[in-house]
Scaffold this motif. Structure first.
Motif, mmCIF file in Angstrom:
data_model
loop_
_atom_site.group_PDB
_atom_site.id
_atom_site.type_symbol
_atom_site.label_atom_id
_atom_site.label_comp_id
_atom_site.label_asym_id
_atom_site.label_seq_id
_atom_site.Cartn_x
_atom_site.Cartn_y
_atom_site.Cartn_z
ATOM 1 N N GLN A 100 -1.542 9.983 -10.098
ATOM 2 C CA GLN A 100 -2.391 9.338 -9.101
ATOM 3 C C GLN A 100 -3.808 9.128 -9.616
ATOM 4 O O GLN A 100 -4.450 8.109 -9.315
ATOM 5 C CB GLN A 100 -2.404 10.192 -7.840
ATOM 6 C CG GLN A 100 -3.052 9.520 -6.637
ATOM 7 C CD GLN A 100 -2.928 10.386 -5.398
ATOM 8 O OE1 GLN A 100 -1.961 11.133 -5.230
ATOM 9 N NE2 GLN A 100 -3.917 10.298 -4.518
ATOM 10 N N GLN A 107 -6.475 -0.164 -10.118
ATOM 11 C CA GLN A 107 -6.741 -0.730 -8.801
ATOM 12 C C GLN A 107 -8.008 -1.575 -8.863
ATOM 13 O O GLN A 107 -9.059 -1.205 -8.346
ATOM 14 C CB GLN A 107 -6.841 0.411 -7.770
ATOM 15 C CG GLN A 107 -5.530 1.144 -7.595
ATOM 16 C CD GLN A 107 -5.660 2.445 -6.844
ATOM 17 O OE1 GLN A 107 -6.747 3.008 -6.720
ATOM 18 N NE2 GLN A 107 -4.543 2.976 -6.347
ATOM 19 N N ARG A 113 0.257 -5.569 -10.335
ATOM 20 C CA ARG A 113 1.018 -4.354 -10.074
ATOM 21 C C ARG A 113 0.962 -3.474 -11.315
ATOM 22 O O ARG A 113 0.816 -3.952 -12.442
ATOM 23 C CB ARG A 113 2.464 -4.646 -9.695
ATOM 24 C CG ARG A 113 3.234 -5.450 -10.720
ATOM 25 C CD ARG A 113 4.632 -5.744 -10.249
ATOM 26 N NE ARG A 113 5.424 -6.360 -11.312
ATOM 27 C CZ ARG A 113 6.728 -6.297 -11.407
ATOM 28 N NH1 ARG A 113 7.429 -5.610 -10.516
ATOM 29 N NH2 ARG A 113 7.372 -6.892 -12.372
ATOM 30 N N TRP A 115 2.130 0.842 -12.727
ATOM 31 C CA TRP A 115 2.657 2.165 -12.409
ATOM 32 C C TRP A 115 2.411 3.127 -13.546
ATOM 33 O O TRP A 115 2.384 2.762 -14.726
ATOM 34 C CB TRP A 115 4.145 2.132 -12.054
ATOM 35 C CG TRP A 115 5.007 1.281 -12.921
ATOM 36 C CD1 TRP A 115 5.605 1.609 -14.101
ATOM 37 C CD2 TRP A 115 5.378 -0.077 -12.661
ATOM 38 N NE1 TRP A 115 6.332 0.549 -14.591
ATOM 39 C CE2 TRP A 115 6.208 -0.494 -13.719
ATOM 40 C CE3 TRP A 115 5.089 -0.978 -11.627
ATOM 41 C CZ2 TRP A 115 6.741 -1.782 -13.783
ATOM 42 C CZ3 TRP A 115 5.621 -2.250 -11.697
ATOM 43 C CH2 TRP A 115 6.446 -2.632 -12.755
ATOM 44 N N ALA A 123 3.120 7.030 -9.790
ATOM 45 C CA ALA A 123 2.085 6.476 -8.925
ATOM 46 C C ALA A 123 2.063 4.968 -9.133
ATOM 47 O O ALA A 123 2.178 4.488 -10.270
ATOM 48 C CB ALA A 123 0.721 7.081 -9.252
ATOM 49 N N LEU A 124 1.932 4.217 -8.039
ATOM 50 C CA LEU A 124 2.001 2.762 -8.116
ATOM 51 C C LEU A 124 0.749 2.101 -7.568
ATOM 52 O O LEU A 124 0.107 2.615 -6.649
ATOM 53 C CB LEU A 124 3.202 2.232 -7.319
ATOM 54 C CG LEU A 124 4.579 2.715 -7.725
ATOM 55 C CD1 LEU A 124 5.096 3.728 -6.699
ATOM 56 C CD2 LEU A 124 5.548 1.563 -7.859
ATOM 57 N N HIS A 125 0.443 0.948 -8.141
ATOM 58 C CA HIS A 125 -0.529 0.016 -7.564
ATOM 59 C C HIS A 125 0.192 -1.292 -7.331
ATOM 60 O O HIS A 125 0.809 -1.849 -8.249
ATOM 61 C CB HIS A 125 -1.711 -0.208 -8.506
ATOM 62 C CG HIS A 125 -2.502 -1.442 -8.164
ATOM 63 N ND1 HIS A 125 -3.241 -1.552 -7.011
ATOM 64 C CD2 HIS A 125 -2.634 -2.641 -8.821
ATOM 65 C CE1 HIS A 125 -3.820 -2.751 -6.973
ATOM 66 N NE2 HIS A 125 -3.463 -3.422 -8.051
ATOM 67 N N LEU A 126 0.146 -1.790 -6.102
ATOM 68 C CA LEU A 126 0.782 -3.053 -5.745
ATOM 69 C C LEU A 126 -0.230 -3.900 -4.988
ATOM 70 O O LEU A 126 -0.652 -3.529 -3.894
ATOM 71 C CB LEU A 126 2.020 -2.819 -4.884
ATOM 72 C CG LEU A 126 3.170 -2.028 -5.522
ATOM 73 C CD1 LEU A 126 4.240 -1.713 -4.483
ATOM 74 C CD2 LEU A 126 3.759 -2.808 -6.690
ATOM 75 N N ALA A 161 4.504 -4.115 -1.321
ATOM 76 C CA ALA A 161 3.096 -3.789 -1.092
ATOM 77 C C ALA A 161 2.819 -3.437 0.354
ATOM 78 O O ALA A 161 1.957 -2.586 0.638
ATOM 79 C CB ALA A 161 2.214 -4.955 -1.532
ATOM 80 N N ARG A 166 3.087 4.697 -2.170
ATOM 81 C CA ARG A 166 2.480 4.490 -3.485
ATOM 82 C C ARG A 166 2.806 5.654 -4.427
ATOM 83 O O ARG A 166 2.222 5.768 -5.502
ATOM 84 C CB ARG A 166 0.961 4.333 -3.360
ATOM 85 C CG ARG A 166 0.526 3.055 -2.642
ATOM 86 C CD ARG A 166 0.962 1.791 -3.359
ATOM 87 N NE ARG A 166 0.520 0.586 -2.669
ATOM 88 C CZ ARG A 166 1.214 -0.071 -1.755
ATOM 89 N NH1 ARG A 166 2.419 0.394 -1.375
ATOM 90 N NH2 ARG A 166 0.739 -1.162 -1.186
ATOM 91 N N THR A 192 1.301 8.935 -1.407
ATOM 92 C CA THR A 192 0.685 9.115 -2.715
ATOM 93 C C THR A 192 1.621 9.897 -3.628
ATOM 94 O O THR A 192 2.538 10.583 -3.155
ATOM 95 C CB THR A 192 -0.650 9.872 -2.613
ATOM 96 O OG1 THR A 192 -0.396 11.235 -2.245
ATOM 97 C CG2 THR A 192 -1.584 9.230 -1.595
#
Length: 307
Positions: A100, A107, A113, A115, A123-126, A161, A166, A192
């Motif tokens: 995270q 971000q 996107r 990960w 942990a992902l950002h979309l 998303a 996430r 998270t």
């Protein structure tokens, strides 16, 4: 040894420092992706030293107040605090908390996107309108690093998303960390990665039953610096009667449902010896990759996470 990094195929990066192994992947504007990878690498190089500096406190049970100073350490404590009524230390959320921390570097405008996969805790950002597909691998006993071919997953699901997820994390008795239960894998989707990591640990511990075919040893006998001390951890599980597996999964599913009602998890997949349960999201828009069947036993197994 200092932190190391190496480029992988598909414009991915591998970061390694001691026990931490990260695979980072991002899509979007090429310049912004390169900048994000560099920011993540610089942050990664600091992580292990920060955690080691507070390791004695990180191995102590979560109490009423947090005395930890580092940002990742505090995140670990906060993720585990909802479970402080039982025995839990911040180390239960270390992998997800590190993932995270690094995803924050992605971000930024221009990144569609991304990960961070920290040994299966993701942990992902979309960005709006984006999605990611996550593969599920049922039993680590079947995974052979000598197999150079593509990994065949047991199931897949799509994260979008607009969904409140996430973080994805997996725990089980064959994993990198000790478990009190007998689950081959418990995969948690949560808001998270740190929260998913802590919840996966707790639910996997609850997938349990008394049976002479289960071998346990004090954690300290398996690893002398374990944060679990003399608590018995699972070291081997024989083939159990299907009814016993069913009882163990029921116990884990009950724990998962309680966490879901309290808003701590979004969805959970529990796997043990060919039986499994799926705890669907409470919202009407369930993940399209998971069957809409609640807790009933299924014929095929699903489980640990790969990106």
């Amino acid at each position: 040894m200092s932190a190391q990094r190496s480029a992988l195929d598909g414009a991915r990066w591998h970061f390694n420092h001691g026990p931490i192994d990260i695979v980072a992947e991002a899509h979007g504007d090429a310049v912004e992706v390169a900048v994000a990878h560099e920011l993540a690498w610089r942050r990664f190089a600091q992580v292990l030293d920060e955690l080691v500096a507070e390791l004695p406190l990180l191995r102590q049970p979560v109490g009423a107040t947090c005395a930890l100073q580092g940002r990742i350490a505090q995140r670990m404590w906060n993720a585990c605090a909802p479970f402080s009524a039982g025995f839990i230390t911040p180390m239960a959320a270390v992998a997800g908390s590190v993932a995270q921390e690094l995803i924050a570097c992605y971000q930024r405008p221009g990144i569609e996107r991304a990960w961070i996969n920290n040994g299966g805790d993701i942990a992902l950002h979309l960005a709006p309108g984006q999605s990611a597909r996550v593969g599920l691998f049922a039993d680590l006993a079947r995974f052979d690093l000598r197999d150079a071919g593509p990994i065949t997953t047991d199931g897949q699901f799509e994260l979008r998303a607009e969904q409140p997820v996430r973080g994805v994390a997996t725990s089980g008795w064959r994993g990198r960390s000790f478990s009190l239960g007998i689950a081959d894998s418990v995969t948690v989707l949560a808001a998270t990665a740190a929260e998913a990591d802590a919840a996966a640990t707790v639910i996997a511990n609850a997938v349990n039953v008394d049976d002479p075919g289960i071998r346990r040893l004090p954690a300290s006998a398996c690893k002398d610096d374990s944060d679990l001390g003399d608590i018995p951890v699972t070291t081997d599980v024989a083939v159990l009667a299907p009814a016993q597996v069913h009882r163990a999964l029921d116990a884990g599913a009950d724990r998962a449902e309680a966490l879901q009602r309290n808003g701590l998890v979004w969805s959970v997949v529990l796997v043990c010896q060919g039986q499994w349960r799926v705890l669907q999201p409470l919202s009407s828009k369930a993940s399209p990759g998971l069957p809409r069947t609640g807790r009933e036993p299924m014929a095929d197994a699903v489980g640990s996470v790969f990106a």
